[in-house]
Every structure is written in structure tokens, then in C-alpha cells.
Design an enzyme around this catalytic site. Sequence first.
Site, PDB file in Angstrom:
ATOM      1  N   ARG A   1       0.546  -1.445   0.037  1.00 11.09           N
ATOM      2  CA  ARG A   1       0.123  -0.229  -0.296  1.00 11.09           C
ATOM      3  C   ARG A   1       0.455   1.270   0.132  1.00 11.09           C
ATOM      4  O   ARG A   1       1.720   1.543   1.129  1.00 11.09           O
ATOM      5  CB  ARG A   1      -1.060   0.078   1.029  1.00 11.09           C
TER       6      ARG A   1
ATOM      7  N   GLU B   1       0.558   4.266   0.636  1.00  7.81           N
ATOM      8  CA  GLU B   1      -0.360   4.873   1.451  1.00  7.81           C
ATOM      9  C   GLU B   1       0.482   5.666   2.151  1.00  7.81           C
ATOM     10  O   GLU B   1       1.340   5.014   3.312  1.00  7.81           O
ATOM     11  CB  GLU B   1      -0.966   4.526   1.862  1.00  7.81           C
TER      12      GLU B   1
ATOM     13  N   ARG C   1      -1.390   1.737  12.968  1.00  9.66           N
ATOM     14  CA  ARG C   1      -1.934   0.281  12.423  1.00  9.66           C
ATOM     15  C   ARG C   1      -1.601   0.848  10.702  1.00  9.66           C
ATOM     16  O   ARG C   1      -2.683  -0.669  10.378  1.00  9.66           O
ATOM     17  CB  ARG C   1      -3.179   0.484  13.500  1.00  9.66           C
ATOM     18  N   HIS C   2      -0.703   0.880   9.955  1.00  6.24           N
ATOM     19  CA  HIS C   2      -0.252   0.968   9.032  1.00  6.24           C
ATOM     20  C   HIS C   2       1.017   1.206   8.390  1.00  6.24           C
ATOM     21  O   HIS C   2       2.107   1.623   9.279  1.00  6.24           O
ATOM     22  CB  HIS C   2      -0.626   2.763   8.427  1.00  6.24           C
TER      23      HIS C   2
ATOM     24  N   GLU D   1     -10.522  -2.367  12.826  1.00  3.75           N
ATOM     25  CA  GLU D   1     -10.768  -3.092  11.592  1.00  3.75           C
ATOM     26  C   GLU D   1      -9.354  -4.169  11.364  1.00  3.75           C
ATOM     27  O   GLU D   1      -8.599  -4.148  11.442  1.00  3.75           O
ATOM     28  CB  GLU D   1     -11.112  -2.213  10.622  1.00  3.75           C
TER      29      GLU D   1
ATOM     30  N   SER E   1     -11.988  -6.924   6.121  1.00  6.84           N
ATOM     31  CA  SER E   1     -13.236  -6.823   5.304  1.00  6.84           C
ATOM     32  C   SER E   1     -13.185  -7.742   3.992  1.00  6.84           C
ATOM     33  O   SER E   1     -12.540  -8.087   3.659  1.00  6.84           O
ATOM     34  CB  SER E   1     -12.626  -5.184   4.609  1.00  6.84           C
TER      35      SER E   1
ATOM     36  N   ARG F   1      -2.044  -6.960  12.017  1.00  5.92           N
ATOM     37  CA  ARG F   1      -3.490  -6.511  12.804  1.00  5.92           C
ATOM     38  C   ARG F   1      -4.046  -7.391  14.035  1.00  5.92           C
ATOM     39  O   ARG F   1      -4.432  -6.743  14.934  1.00  5.92           O
ATOM     40  CB  ARG F   1      -3.841  -5.765  12.506  1.00  5.92           C
TER      41      ARG F   1
END
Lengths: 543, 543
Positions: B312, B314, B320-321, B466, B469, B517
Amino acid sequence: MADEQPPVIEQTVGDEKGPSKNEIKKRAKEAEKAKKAAEKAAKQAELEAQKAAADVDYASELYGKAPLNQSQSRPRQTRVQIASLNPNLDGETVLLRARVQTSRAQGNKMVFLNLRQRTDSVQALLTVTPEKVSKQMVKWTASLQDESIVLVEGVVKKSPEIIKSASVGDVELHVSKIYLISGLESRLPFTVEDANRPETDVNAGEDVQYKRVLLDTRLNNRVIDLRTQTNQAVFKLQNAIGHFFRDFLDSQGFMEIHSPKLQGAATESGASVFKVNYFKGSAFLAQSPQLAKQMAIAADFERVYEIGPVFRAEDSNTHRHMTEFIGLDLEMTIEEHYHEVMELLDSLFIHMFRGLREKYSNEIDVVRKQFPADEFKWREGPEGTLKLTFKEAVDLLVEDGVAREDLDDIDTENEKRLGRLVKAKYDTDYFIIDKFPMALRPFYTMPDPEDPTLSNSYDFFMRGEEILSGAQRIHDPALLIEKMKSKGIEPESMSSYVDAFKMGCSPHGGGGIGLERVLMLFLKLNNIRRASLFPRDPKRLEP
Amino acid sequence: MADEQPPVIEQTVGDEKGPSKNEIKKRAKEAEKAKKAAEKAAKQAELEAQKAAADVDYASELYGKAPLNQSQSRPRQTRVQIASLNPNLDGETVLLRARVQTSRAQGNKMVFLNLRQRTDSVQALLTVTPEKVSKQMVKWTASLQDESIVLVEGVVKKSPEIIKSASVGDVELHVSKIYLISGLESRLPFTVEDANRPETDVNAGEDVQYKRVLLDTRLNNRVIDLRTQTNQAVFKLQNAIGHFFRDFLDSQGFMEIHSPKLQGAATESGASVFKVNYFKGSAFLAQSPQLAKQMAIAADFERVYEIGPVFRAEDSNTHRHMTEFIGLDLEMTIEEHYHEVMELLDSLFIHMFRGLREKYSNEIDVVRKQFPADEFKWREGPEGTLKLTFKEAVDLLVEDGVAREDLDDIDTENEKRLGRLVKAKYDTDYFIIDKFPMALRPFYTMPDPEDPTLSNSYDFFMRGEEILSGAQRIHDPALLIEKMKSKGIEPESMSSYVDAFKMGCSPHGGGGIGLERVLMLFLKLNNIRRASLFPRDPKRLEP
């Protein structure tokens, strides 16, 4: 129905002149004519009514396109697998979801379907039956495109004779309901039947001309190609190899790790590393988990393995190279000698080979129908796996006529030649070459203690192709730095790797296996792309 | 020894004059003096000989730096694990390889070592013993740096009292041989003991000042940090979660697949995809195996899972990333309703939670010493897992005072708040939210059959964050194309994906779990980097 009356002719009484005889005759004739016409019209109407009655589709609720499944309801009806059907279920009604592999109408009253679920298939049929199966239902079913997905309810019936075209041949399904779950919106590039045909059949046909489906066409339409029985079996076997790898290593005290594929530096060998745009800078894709798994050893994990993608930016367009493949990697501390690792790897392969032979013989047979191959052979028992030194391997090739000066390294052609020589002499498709020259191995390989031109390293071979490369590694930072420099690598560029050994590290070794190569060579698929779900090479990034 | 004789004085007979009395006296005195000197010298020589004899290192073969292990020999001596030591072995000699966690000399005649293997440790000691352990051997051992790796031979002795500083406290090892296998060539950035200390101890110390090791320092020196008991346990638990995931899915008829991480197009969402230089063109790193696993369903694999890296791009620098993490992904056909998938995923989590609690309670306890946390709670029995609709979740937050207009989506803060509300009301750390608004989900999500603003999708939560998903996916190409366009995605750009559904595809659904996670939240590690072997974030690509 009321009887029809002849037309009444009015008669006048008194002085007025009555009709002439001719006139009377004429009128009678006309009356007769009108009567006949009326009778004919009535008959016609009756026929039409009968016909209309016959065309009423009494089965209209029993077939047709199902609404798009958006989880509207959940009736919790049991659905079965084709593989579970058998003559003991004779007379029972079952429900199943399957693909229509083929459909074949017989006149307009009957249609045969070959229904498929993965590697299993069964014959189903619909026959016009009053109040049950209508002509319209048969016609609609016969019009279903191959590869449509249907939901079928039917009665299991013992088949009068074994149906050879189906994998479950001792029963057939008498369909009572059939709904289209998913149809096709494009023409199939090839049929699954064509894609599953053995090359031998394609070539042998004098009477029949079969369509050959070329590898590139298959890979361009991989989703269809993967539906063949052969490919369903190939990927069950790929899954099995991974499981055997894990099971064995778990039993030997190994732990699974996950190392990052994004690296800060172009490690090992800069030339064949993919560069990634990483925010405002760059990253590189790991060529192997080599550095990470050695660092895990320096971090005291003792025995680790990893299953994950490795990336090679080599512009090699051969039958056995891909730019991305799955590495089965392991690394472990050694107590005394690197042969501890080599022997563990050997036991691992024997475990995988045995597991495949014992638990997956059906899948192997399915693949062999399309890709004929001698059974894969290995040595067991007290003599164990054949182990040659690099020098012995070279001697074998020289004896066979290869010039010694061409054998500083053993190239792909000579590897295959060696495989044939070994097979002829030792009757095995699997062997190990130990003690490679240091010049042929990466900088982190431990040199031989007596002859510094040799190294404590080995390759494993299947059918004359390398499937594993491994070695004892250098755990001493001074020697590591010396070797890096001698291979033109700047130790500073890999400082976190070098630093790991400065904090104390146990002697260790390991190896990396190419999953797809093992699969390809065990099954003799002849091209590594067949052993990869969605293969990647310098020219292919899709699908 | 022969008695010493007084010097003989020669006497001459006859006419010659004899010595005077004085002369005689003088000579006698000198003789006496010489005698004493000789005696003294002899004594000195004796003392020196004694001293020399005392300094001879009778233990010189029993300790020292071992030569670099290049697999020179293979004596096949059995080496043991510290964990296997126990009082039943009292008196037996064992051989083992371990790290020196600490050493502590007592005077110059004795040294205590704490020897460590992964999560296990034992006390070892050397005492000067004639002909066995020399002063030199004790001195050398005491000088070993912490984290050195040694090969130790010793006799197991029941310890007089339990040794609290060691995990195996009921025995100690009386060392008879000790060799350095790998030393340190750098100063340790921190000790493993400091790195393993609970935060509470670091804060509580009034008398003792402990050194706090910051997360960045740990990650910069991850190889040392990973040696702590805590981290050895954390990664055993990571390994366990992967195994429970696989075991459960294998038992449910799933097959493991491996999909390519190199993609021809920037799929799903262009903004957060890493671009790769691919020969003369470009490739992109897969954000998830979403497309591939759906294509595997279109290829009739029915039930598939994959464990592999996802990427990712991002620029999120949160607890948590990460830019690369391990996805536990699955996809399966559904027969009637997407709740079939949701329920299977729920059973999968319960299987993982139970497995961790039942088989890894030791490791959980070890981690809890450094990271105190309430035991992770979930609901079992007939009531089962708590399932809320998105609307119900929003209502709970509104009741708690959050403005409804802020709840078009539930952001991280409100997620955590919801977690606390649910915990208070239902006493569970684990729950499911179903029926997310369509606007919040990706284009391939199946809309609800009645309310097109809702979707057949769900998230799973642990401790208010979360961790999964998932959804039913659109298997109809026309609807898929419509949804792509409505989200601004050009269907042409993903043609091989769209094409897969044009050849017939069963209704299906699935989900993706973030391995790190789950690990972070189960153990309450508070930062996802602690749950990754070598974490990657926008600012970290090393080690």
C-alpha cells in the site's frame, strides 16, 4: 357444443309468386356451401384451441434464467457435489450447481448435458414428460452455451451402462428443474474439452481434426484454461507441495517467517533487481529472502522458513524462467557441519515425493493423460540419494565427451546431459551436487576449509534441472566483508545485513527451492508457465 | 634430598706451616656465608619452580576461541536444548550452544553465566578446580561479552534453590569446557535484558534507573531486539496464527493459491499503488490478491486462500499502517447467501482465538509481562459472535453522543469508541459489522438486493480496530462494468478481470485479514511494527 341448424328459407303465402325451382336449388346449394364452410371454420378453431392447449408451458416455473444472486434469500437447501453421486442414491432427488461442459439435443424431446464441477463430471438428461418436462424446457436447456453455470434438481438413476464421458459414470441425473445462474457474454476462445486434450490425440487424428490450443492462447485466456481437469489437478498438486514443505519443517522445529519484499538497497546483485518508486525515493524488490532469513538466524530464531514471492529482473525468455515465482526458503543453524542442512533438505524432498505419490496419485494420473511422462524416480533405502561432488559431475560429463575446458560451470544443456547420464547409470531423476567452485557462488557462501577455490554449497536436481540452491553461509563479519569486496560489493551498501553478524551469529546454512520448478519437473509439464497460476515473464503481466 | 655437607677444610701434614687460627675462623665464616647463600638460592629456585608450576594453565585445551566453523569436521556429538535440562539429569555431562546473556565474576576464582537459547535460559558457573578449571579459564570466561555465542560442556547439578533469573531454575550447569563460537565486533546498542523489560518496571524504578529502549532504536537494531523473550514469543504467535488460518481452511475444502504481485495495471485504486520499472515499461505492485482470487473462482477453484505480502503506497504514519504487510485472504463460491462466507470467517476467527488460548498460553503470558493487557475476550456458545448492522453501530455511537452527521463513515476514533461501547455492553473484544453503505465500499461489492445504497459487505473488529474487510462480490459483468464506471474506473483498464466474468462465474464472496493487525490487537502490542519482523513504512526500508 350446440348442433348447427341449416339456414331457414322464408316462404310467402297468397298471390305473390313463389321462387322458381332453379332458384330453390340454387339456394339449397348455397346453404350447403355455407354449412360446410362453417363446419370447416369450427374444426379449424377446435384444432387451434387444441394446439394452444398443447403449447401451454406447464413447466415454465421449472427452468429459466435465475435472478442475479444478491443474497435475496436463504432457503438452506442442501446442495451436493457431483463426486458424491453413486448408485446407492438411485431414485433420490438432489440439487447441485455445476457448469454445462457440453449439451447435445436428440430431436426436440430430449437433451443430454455433461455437468462439471472441477475434476468431476456426470451426465444429466431431460426428456419431455407430460406435466413435468415440457418441450419448451428441453429447447431452452439445449440452447444453453457451454460453460454456463446452472442450478440443477434431478433424480439420481443408475446408468444402464458406464458413461465414459463422465468421471462419475455409474449414475446419471434425470433433471426436473434447471436454472441459469451465470451465462456467457462472450464467445469462448476455446472449449475446455479442447484445452484438456492430450497432445498425442491432437496429433494422431486422421479422421478427426482436433483444435490445438497453443500455450499463449491458453495464458491469454487463463481463466478458461485453468478449468481443465489437468489444471485443476496441477494446482491441487502445487498446493500439496507447499503443504508437505510446511508439515515436514514444522515437525523439525522450524518456524514460518514473513520477510519484506521491499528493500532499501539493490541487494545481492544489482543487475537483476526491480526498482520501485517509493514515495520520494526508491526501493527494490527482494530477489530472495536470503538476507532476511540470515538476519532471523542472527536474531536467534534457529530454524526458519518462508513461502513467498521472489522477483528476478532477468530478461530471460526460456521455458524455466519467470520474473516472479514462489520461493520455498529455509535457513537453520548448524551445530557441526553444513551437511546437517543438506541432509535435512534431502529428507524434505523425499517427504514431498512420497507424499505426492501416496496421496495424490489420482491427480498425477489426470495430469499424465495430457502430459505423458515417465514416473518420477528417486532412490530410497540404505543407499539413499545420489550425491556427487561438482568434480565428479564434471568427470561424468568429460567421460561422455564434453570438453573439460567448457566445464568451469555446468550450463543448462550440460545439466540436462548430466541428468540423462545419471538416470542411465543410477536410475534416479533426483540427485545432489555438492562442493561447487567458490567462483560460481554468491559472496555469502562459506569457503571449503581446505581448498579455498571450493565452497560448502550444493544444488539439487530433478530430471536434469536445478530446483534448489543452498550452502553454508559466512557468519563471520570479517570474512563476509572480505568476500563482498572481492565480488565488488560495497559492504556499506548492505550495512544492516553486515551489522547483524557483528552482534554474534551462529554457524548456519540453508537453501531456496523454486516451487513452480519442482511442480513442472515432477509432472514434466515442459514449461514453467504451466506451473504458475498467472505467470509473469518479461513479456507477460496479464492476466 | 641428600643432606648438605659442611665444606671440607683441607689440612696439610708435615713441615709446612698450617693456617693461623684467625685464618681458620675467617674461612669458616666465609664457608658459612656461602652455604647460606646457596641455601637461599636453592630456596628461591624452588619457589620460582613452584610458582612456575602453579601458572602452567592445565586447562588450556578446555576453553578459548574456537576456529571459524567451516565444517572442518563432524564429530556427531549430541548437543542439547536448555529447555530439556531438569533435575533428573543431575550429574550428567551435556553439551550445548547458547548465548551468554550475562556474566558475573565473583573474585578471580568463580564466574556465573546466564546462558540463553531463545526463550529459555539456565545458570552456568565455573569455579577454579585443580587440574580442571584454571584461574585463566575463569578469567577468560568472565571477559566474554554479553551476546557471545559459546559451546559449553558441563555437568548438570540440581540447584540448591530455584534460580529466579533463569527460565530453567531447578538446575545449574557446572562448566567443564567453554569455547567461543561467535563473538561481538561492535558494541551492543542496548542489552537484551533492557529490551525485554516491562514499561512498568522502567517507570516504577525509584532506586534503580533502568534504560528505556525506544521503538525506533529497537527497529534500527531489530536483530538484537528480536532476541528478547517477548519477541521470540510474538513471532511464535505470528507463526501460529498463520497455521491456524491454514488448518481451518484446509479442513473446509479450501486450496492455497499464489497470485502474482506484479500487475500490468494500477488496479482497484490508482492512488495507493507502487509503480515498478519493468524492463522498458512499468508494472504495479498488487494492493491485495483481490482480482486474482476472484479470477480463481471464475476458473472453478471454488474455495481458495492465499497468504502473502500486499503493498500500500499510502503515506500514513500511524500505529496501524505499514506499506507492506501480510494478507490472509480467502474467496469462496456461495450457494445461496453471502452470510455463508461471513459465518465461515467468523468460525475461522473463533478457531484462531481458541487455538492461541489453548496451545500458546505460555507465549501469551511471556508477552503480557512486557505488554500488560486484559485477556482478549470473545463470545462463544449459542448466542455466538455479536453482529451489528452498520446502522445499529451508528445508532450506538449516536446514543453515546456522537453527532449523526459525522457518521457517514466511522473513522478510527469512532471505531475505538464503538469498541469501548460494545465491550461495556456486550463484554466482547470481537464483533462484526454487516451491511456497510455502498458508497464506502469498492466497486466490486455486491449491492443489497432491496436498498441499493447498502451493500452485502462486512468488517470484523478486534479491540475496536478493523482486522478484516469482506463482501459478496459482483459476479455479473454488466453490473460490474456499471459500478466501475460509477466509481470512475475505466473497465478497459482491467479487461482481463472483467473478461473473467463474461465466461460465467459463480456467486462468491470473501475477505482479507491483516496478519500483523490480528497479532497486534490480540496481544495489545499498541504498534503494528512490533508485529512485523522487519516492518516497512513510508520512512523505513531498513533493516
